[in-house]
Design a protein around this motif. Sequence first.
Motif, short mmCIF file in Angstrom:
data_model
loop_
_atom_site.label_atom_id
_atom_site.label_comp_id
_atom_site.label_asym_id
_atom_site.label_seq_id
_atom_site.Cartn_x
_atom_site.Cartn_y
_atom_site.Cartn_z
N LYS A 195 6.80 39.47 48.74
CA LYS A 195 7.57 38.20 49.20
C LYS A 195 6.58 37.22 49.72
N VAL A 196 6.81 36.15 49.06
CA VAL A 196 6.05 34.77 49.44
C VAL A 196 6.62 33.91 50.43
N LEU A 197 5.95 33.75 51.71
CA LEU A 197 6.35 32.89 52.65
C LEU A 197 6.33 31.21 52.45
N LYS A 198 7.24 30.71 52.93
CA LYS A 198 7.11 29.13 52.83
C LYS A 198 7.39 28.63 54.27
N LYS A 199 6.92 27.49 54.34
CA LYS A 199 7.16 26.70 55.60
C LYS A 199 8.44 26.12 55.79
N GLY A 200 9.57 26.52 56.61
CA GLY A 200 10.83 25.98 56.73
C GLY A 200 10.75 24.71 57.50
N THR A 201 12.07 24.10 57.50
CA THR A 201 12.51 23.07 58.66
C THR A 201 12.35 23.40 59.87
N LEU A 202 12.47 24.76 60.17
CA LEU A 202 12.40 24.96 61.66
C LEU A 202 11.24 25.91 62.22
N TYR A 203 10.22 25.56 61.25
CA TYR A 203 8.99 26.17 61.67
C TYR A 203 8.49 25.34 62.90
N GLY A 204 7.87 26.23 63.82
CA GLY A 204 7.25 25.67 65.09
C GLY A 204 8.48 24.84 66.11
N LYS A 205 9.71 24.95 65.67
CA LYS A 205 10.60 24.06 66.57
C LYS A 205 10.71 24.89 68.00
N THR A 206 10.80 23.89 68.94
CA THR A 206 11.01 24.24 70.15
C THR A 206 12.41 24.53 70.69
N GLY A 207 12.40 25.92 71.51
CA GLY A 207 13.74 26.34 71.97
C GLY A 207 14.64 27.11 70.91
N LYS A 208 13.96 27.49 69.86
CA LYS A 208 14.75 28.08 68.90
C LYS A 208 15.36 29.59 69.19
N ASN A 209 14.42 29.97 70.02
CA ASN A 209 14.70 31.52 70.15
C ASN A 209 14.53 32.03 71.55
N ILE A 249 -2.36 26.61 57.19
CA ILE A 249 -3.29 26.22 58.46
C ILE A 249 -4.86 26.18 57.96
N ILE A 250 -4.94 27.23 57.27
CA ILE A 250 -6.35 27.53 56.73
C ILE A 250 -6.61 27.36 55.17
N GLY A 251 -5.95 26.61 54.43
CA GLY A 251 -6.02 26.13 53.01
C GLY A 251 -5.57 27.34 51.94
N GLU A 252 -4.93 28.14 52.45
CA GLU A 252 -4.37 29.26 51.65
C GLU A 252 -3.58 28.65 50.55
N THR A 253 -3.49 29.16 49.32
CA THR A 253 -2.63 29.03 48.45
C THR A 253 -1.31 29.66 48.44
N SER A 254 -1.42 30.64 49.00
CA SER A 254 -0.03 31.34 49.42
C SER A 254 -0.18 32.38 50.38
N THR A 255 0.98 32.77 51.19
CA THR A 255 0.89 33.59 52.07
C THR A 255 2.11 34.67 51.64
N ILE A 256 1.62 35.94 51.81
CA ILE A 256 2.59 36.99 51.41
C ILE A 256 3.01 38.01 52.44
N GLU A 257 4.19 38.38 52.52
CA GLU A 257 4.39 39.49 53.42
C GLU A 257 3.83 40.77 53.12
N SER A 258 3.31 41.69 53.91
CA SER A 258 2.47 42.80 53.75
C SER A 258 2.59 43.74 54.87
N SER A 259 3.83 43.93 55.29
CA SER A 259 4.03 44.68 56.71
C SER A 259 4.03 46.12 56.20
N PRO A 260 3.16 47.13 57.01
CA PRO A 260 3.12 48.37 56.60
C PRO A 260 4.17 49.19 57.38
N ALA A 261 5.41 49.32 56.62
CA ALA A 261 6.69 49.91 57.40
C ALA A 261 6.25 51.31 57.87
#
Length: 866
Positions: A344-358, A373-385
């Motif tokens: 899964k490829v992650l994308k920055k949404g409109t609520l990214y970093g919003k205060t008081g959301k949780n 943040i670091i000039g990455e071309t993509s960020t993928i989920e890689s959780s080791p379940a």
Amino acid sequence: MKNLYLLKTRSNILTQLILVVTTFSLQAQSEPFLCDYNAYLFQYNDIYAVDLASGSAYMVAENVTSGNINAAAYNSADGYIWGYLSSPSKSIVRIGKNFTTDIYNIPELPDSNNKYVGDISIDGIYYFRSGSSTFYAVDLNPESNNYLEYVGATTLSQNINIHDWAFNAVDGMLYSVEKGSNILYRINVETGAVLPLGIVPILSGLNYTFGAVYFDVDGNFYVSANQTGSVYKINEVHNILVDGVMQSNIFAFGPASSLNDGARCPTAPVPQEDCLNGLDDDGDGLTDCDDPACSGIAACPEITLTSGANDGGLESNDRLSSLINQRNYNRASTNYKFDKLSAKVLKKGTLYGKTGKNSADAIPLADLVPLDIIGETSTIESSPADLLNLTNASDIYSVDYLKDTNNIGALMVIKTENKVYEHSKFICDRFLGAQLLSVSNIQLREKDFIKSIIKQPDGNTEFALSFSARLNGDNEFVIESHWNIDMYPSDTAYYNFQIWSNTVDDLLALADEILNLLEANAAINVYKGSTPPPVFVKSAKYAKGEVILSLVNNNRAGGIDLEGGIKRTETMGTETMSFATPIEGYLDSVSLKTGNIFDFGFRISNVKGGTPDDLFVADAPWGLDASAVGTTVSEYEVKESTDPYMEDGYPIERNISLSGKTSSYIGVYRALSPRFAAVDLSNYSKLSFDAQGTGTLEVKITKGNGQIFETEVALTSETENYLLAAADFTGDSGSTDFSNIKVINFNLVAKNGVEENKEMELSNVTFNNKEKEALFVLEDTNESLLYPNPVKEEASLYFFEDNAGTYTLEIFDLTGKKMSQCNQTGDTQKGQNRITIKKNSLSPGLYLYKLSSSNEKIWSNKIMIK
């Protein structure tokens, strides 16, 4: 000097007399540094010796003055280090080789005590400044008629945002690098002219404070970044033209610092690494491309790749070793590989970093992942379940940062409920064969965190940082950063962060954004941290009853104390062990004669104190495979290897006792490395073991690419030695060799699908090049056979007797002289006989043996001794 000092003074004469009297006894003991090769870092009123080649620093003097020291500089005119003091006001300090101090008042100086930029010219004039464009000068040449006198002030042609400067002995000019713009400046102290030479390429895009800068004898300029501790080198700055070619690269990774300054003799050399000769030329323990000074030079890459988060997260430990080994076995046996292309490829949404959301105690872990943040071309989920059931984690979320399809960083966010996450990357990776190249602090928001530099077994270098966040009673975050897990408070929930990247700059950026994302949910109340270990284990390995530790001794401690717990086998309890030994130098190694073990968790403290290092070392594990439906186990025990292995081969340590019932199979497996990585044993052609048991034993090897090859032997109620050739193992692609073996299985098989009782005793498993013993039943009973011949240590002599009797063996040299040390007698039996001939003290050469039987038979032949 007393007369010069009093003539110079026009006011506060009594104060000056007191200063002279109080410093006179110190002056009598003080000695100059005389162009020491070290760089010296001043922080507050403490002094650290810095090895620019390795970046290592250790404290050499503490609290040397009542006020803080800044604008520190080496004086080539007298061999001492000088600095500006925050108190007493308008005072400078002279520091000798033994770190005694002499304080002098310069009454003409302005009242401001914030003089943090300073250096001394080759002819002994001290130039220093604060944040303004004005700089001041004091004559510190003891041969001058103006010694210790204020020379005057000069205004720079432009005001520049710098935090240290240094004189180049090659051209006599001052040099500095500006924060933010990263421009290299050349400054003429006679006129105050400031000449911008251009942006330093290696610093482009960075925003660090360069609070300590140094020169070497060749005019190479070294600048240290406060926030990361990285040392950058700019080659031969005196030859650089305005906007001309500028060669620069990362040189070393040291500790971060603040309120600091640097001093070094500008005519002393700095050891340099030859990046092509396979040697550690600069003595930092790093060779060629492993040395950061070689980054981007010759064939050394500027950027390396990182491992992914799906493979991370834990090492074996005493509580969880069997579960973790089972997880690794499941991955190895199914040839599991994380598929980046389908993740899964992650994308920055409109609520990214919003205060008081949780709610701060229930933040979705994905919301704490930095994006873009670091000039990455993509960020993928890689959780080791498959970690959730093995650790104290209640939730895990991880990502890989990619540039195209290459990993440039990774992050694991782990929620725990009652205590901190119990697995740390710097322990885990060393356990899995990585080297810990460096441990030091970096600074985030002027707070210290611990960074480590890790060289993975594949040769790639990673920069790693771990910290945790917990909520206090006011619903505010407390950020904890410690090397030792037992420093974290218990009975509280944590958000745990393990970050690694291929540059220290990206590491800092990711960590800072995580703090921003935490603050979007609750304020950060306080930061709590500890110092990195001054003495740490660079690498550790266990083999054949011995643990070998390679140590980095940053504070030049004279010895270490070790305490830990050893398990001799996977199924035995833990026994304690303590050990103390002297060490010396920056690099040293220690060998611990532990005897045969399975694992060893321990803590190393050094005699000078400070944070201890923790480590876990283990042999590759045995495990039980009773996964087949309807299989029950009545006994499973891993037993100690009774004797040290002395032969030429690759031993699989420890022995197995197994019994149970199955209608399919029941067995054991043995990994070839602790991380279940493939091991190349292609130098060996045989697998031997001793075994007794019931029915068919299936022996199976799994290769690194997932291919499986197997063979079978029939067990008996008596212990027998089995010798299997590599060609005996077959699979879909035919036979195989012993290259790249990941796992070996020993399975007791029920052939007909009917439940059977099974048992096995398995011992002395070894990969080797042994040959099967010759049966040697000959019709011609007059022949004998010596094997092997030539004889290296011992050989077997085979012969055949029609009736039982006795024998006499004699050895002669070619002159007929009897070698009495090799004579032997004994009994013979009817049929085949074998006796052992030992080399003993025979010199290499050709000999003759004579074997006489009481049945009036004689055998003789040549014997060659190696």
